[in-house]
Write an enzyme that holds these catalytic residues in place. Structure first.
Site, PDB file in Angstrom:
ATOM      1  N   ARG A 174      28.055 -20.958  20.932  1.00 17.55           N
ATOM      2  CA  ARG A 174      27.015 -21.063  21.717  1.00 17.55           C
ATOM      3  C   ARG A 174      27.390 -21.456  23.240  1.00 17.55           C
ATOM      4  O   ARG A 174      28.387 -22.073  23.216  1.00 17.55           O
ATOM      5  CB  ARG A 174      26.014 -22.432  21.139  1.00 17.55           C
TER       6      ARG A 174
ATOM      7  N   GLU B 290      22.643 -19.101  29.771  1.00 13.70           N
ATOM      8  CA  GLU B 290      22.404 -17.729  29.626  1.00 13.70           C
ATOM      9  C   GLU B 290      20.692 -17.715  29.734  1.00 13.70           C
ATOM     10  O   GLU B 290      20.114 -18.432  29.081  1.00 13.70           O
ATOM     11  CB  GLU B 290      22.917 -17.189  28.304  1.00 13.70           C
TER      12      GLU B 290
ATOM     13  N   GLY C 287      32.149 -23.095   9.168  1.00 11.23           N
ATOM     14  CA  GLY C 287      31.112 -23.042   8.477  1.00 11.23           C
ATOM     15  C   GLY C 287      31.152 -21.316   7.782  1.00 11.23           C
ATOM     16  O   GLY C 287      32.290 -20.903   7.771  1.00 11.23           O
ATOM     17  N   ARG C 288      30.032 -20.829   7.503  1.00 13.52           N
ATOM     18  CA  ARG C 288      29.858 -19.614   7.010  1.00 13.52           C
ATOM     19  C   ARG C 288      30.538 -18.450   7.694  1.00 13.52           C
ATOM     20  O   ARG C 288      31.398 -17.668   7.200  1.00 13.52           O
ATOM     21  CB  ARG C 288      28.557 -19.275   6.571  1.00 13.52           C
ATOM     22  N   ILE C 289      30.079 -18.349   9.032  1.00 11.90           N
ATOM     23  CA  ILE C 289      30.729 -17.384  10.033  1.00 11.90           C
ATOM     24  C   ILE C 289      32.114 -17.205  10.154  1.00 11.90           C
ATOM     25  O   ILE C 289      32.838 -16.557  10.244  1.00 11.90           O
ATOM     26  CB  ILE C 289      30.101 -17.411  11.344  1.00 11.90           C
TER      27      ILE C 289
ATOM     28  N   ARG D 124      34.716 -30.330  11.383  1.00 13.41           N
ATOM     29  CA  ARG D 124      34.205 -31.910  11.157  1.00 13.41           C
ATOM     30  C   ARG D 124      34.925 -32.401   9.884  1.00 13.41           C
ATOM     31  O   ARG D 124      35.160 -33.512   9.540  1.00 13.41           O
ATOM     32  CB  ARG D 124      32.826 -32.160  11.283  1.00 13.41           C
TER      33      ARG D 124
ATOM     34  N   ILE E  83      31.866 -16.991  19.934  1.00 11.81           N
ATOM     35  CA  ILE E  83      30.681 -16.561  19.470  1.00 11.81           C
ATOM     36  C   ILE E  83      29.659 -17.532  19.041  1.00 11.81           C
ATOM     37  O   ILE E  83      28.636 -17.157  18.338  1.00 11.81           O
ATOM     38  CB  ILE E  83      30.768 -15.456  18.470  1.00 11.81           C
TER      39      ILE E  83
ATOM     40  N   HIS F 167      25.132 -11.872  24.197  1.00 13.44           N
ATOM     41  CA  HIS F 167      24.573 -12.599  22.997  1.00 13.44           C
ATOM     42  C   HIS F 167      24.142 -11.536  21.923  1.00 13.44           C
ATOM     43  O   HIS F 167      23.001 -11.496  21.629  1.00 13.44           O
ATOM     44  CB  HIS F 167      23.618 -13.758  23.332  1.00 13.44           C
ATOM     45  N   ILE F 168      25.105 -10.689  21.388  1.00 17.79           N
ATOM     46  CA  ILE F 168      24.561  -9.636  20.664  1.00 17.79           C
ATOM     47  C   ILE F 168      25.434  -9.425  19.215  1.00 17.79           C
ATOM     48  O   ILE F 168      25.368  -8.863  18.428  1.00 17.79           O
ATOM     49  CB  ILE F 168      24.875  -8.090  21.451  1.00 17.79           C
TER      50      ILE F 168
END
Length: 326
Positions: free
Chosen positions: A240, A269, A156-158, A179, A238, A287-288
């Site tokens: 989930r 978490e 995706g975008r990231i 996918r 990065i 998670h930063i």
């Protein structure tokens, strides 16, 4: 005319609370208390909308207890804390905050990749413990980033942002699995080649996970997948928690079946699997990935703008679902 009532479930920038207060009756949480599900439901029972973060689970039971609820606006691009089907069936709008965190998160993903490859955490601990007494040819020798093969699971975008950094900045050979395949134009922009998942696992020197969490992606990287990776490979998550089987990963790291891992997200978490805390070859962050002040501020404002636009009759800016009419 009665104004909509909004619950802000976690502490956020004060100016964003002030912005919301110009439009709504707001109950905020400046003490940043983590409410239990029952406490959250009690506070939401008389609210028309909610400003949420990833730490509030919005499920069918909560929705049933909050009949006035019309919208939940998540200050996150991910929304696995939402039962989207239950929200849709109940006629409740869900929104998230895409785009505004893409580049910052891609920056961090690449930073975590580099820290993992170059064994930054291990070497800093060694130095802080006063163990550095001499140079040696193999002291914390890691793996190269430039010219290596960057594998991306989830494009995706990231993922595309990470691909561009790797290909254009470090001359990396980029392969990806998704996918659906990207358009030829996007593949050319990212200098990325589509491959099957098995080839991705087998060939990547640095494997970055950027796919959304769904029931289908639960433990997408487990013992079987780790066994297909190179023993010199690094794994970066990065995305989930839950996408990686953290227990299986800790065992693979301990047995050096892969070289190292860099993790910003964890299953369950803020709890971290205890075995991950006992292996040296892992970089751990809480998670930063989106945690810069400008980006977190932009996320908060977008979540607020979704609430304002929705109750203003213009419709949400970044909807997650199309709820059933109420």
């Amino acid at each position: 005319m009665t104004r909509p009532r909004i619950l802000v479930a976690r502490a956020i920038f004060p100016e964003v609370v002030d912005k919301l207060a110009q439009h709504f009756d707001v109950e905020s949480n400046p003490e940043d208390v983590i409410w239990t599900p029952a406490e959250l439901a009690a506070r939401l029972a008389d609210k028309d909308g909610a400003f949420t973060t990833g730490s509030q689970r919005i499920d069918a039971a909560l929705i049933a207890a909050c009949p006035r609820l019309r919208i939940v606006a998540n200050m996150a691009v991910g929304y696995n804390n939402f039962d989207v089907d239950a929200l849709t069936a109940a006629g409740v709008q869900a929104t998230n905050t895409p785009d505004v965190l893409t580049e910052t998160t891609a920056d961090f993903g690449f930073a975590l990749l580099m820290a993992t490859a170059r064994r930054v955490t291990e070497s800093e601990i060694y130095l802080r413990q006063g163990l550095w007494s001499k140079w040696s040819y193999d002291m914390f020798a890691g793996s190269d980033v430039h010219g290596s093969t960057l594998g991306i699971l989830g494009m995706g975008r990231i993922g595309q942002g990470i691909a561009r950094r790797g290909a254009h900045g470090f001359g990396m050979n980029v392969v990806y699995h998704n996918r659906s395949r990207l358009s030829p134009e996007l593949e050319a922009e990212c200098k990325a080649r589509y491959v099957g998942k098995e080839e991705l696992l087998r060939t990547a020197d640095h494997l970055v996970l950027v796919l959304p969490y769904t029931p289908e992606s639960h433990h997408a990287i487990g013992a079987a997948e780790l066994a297909q990776m190179k023993p010199t490979a690094n794994l970066i998550n990065i995305a989930r928690g839950g996408i990686v089987d953290d227990a299986a990963l800790a065992q693979a790291l301990r047995e050096r079946r892969i070289a190292a891992a860099g993790l910003d997200v964890f299953e369950g978490e803020p709890r971290v699997h205890p075995d991950l805390l006992t292996v040296p070859n892992v970089v751990l962050t809480p998670h930063i990935a989106s945690a810069t002040v400008p980006t977190r501020r932009a996320m908060a404002h977008l979540a607020a703008d979704n609430l304002i636009a929705f109750f203003g009759g213009r419709g949400p800016l970044t909807p997650v679902n199309t709820p059933r009419p109420r």
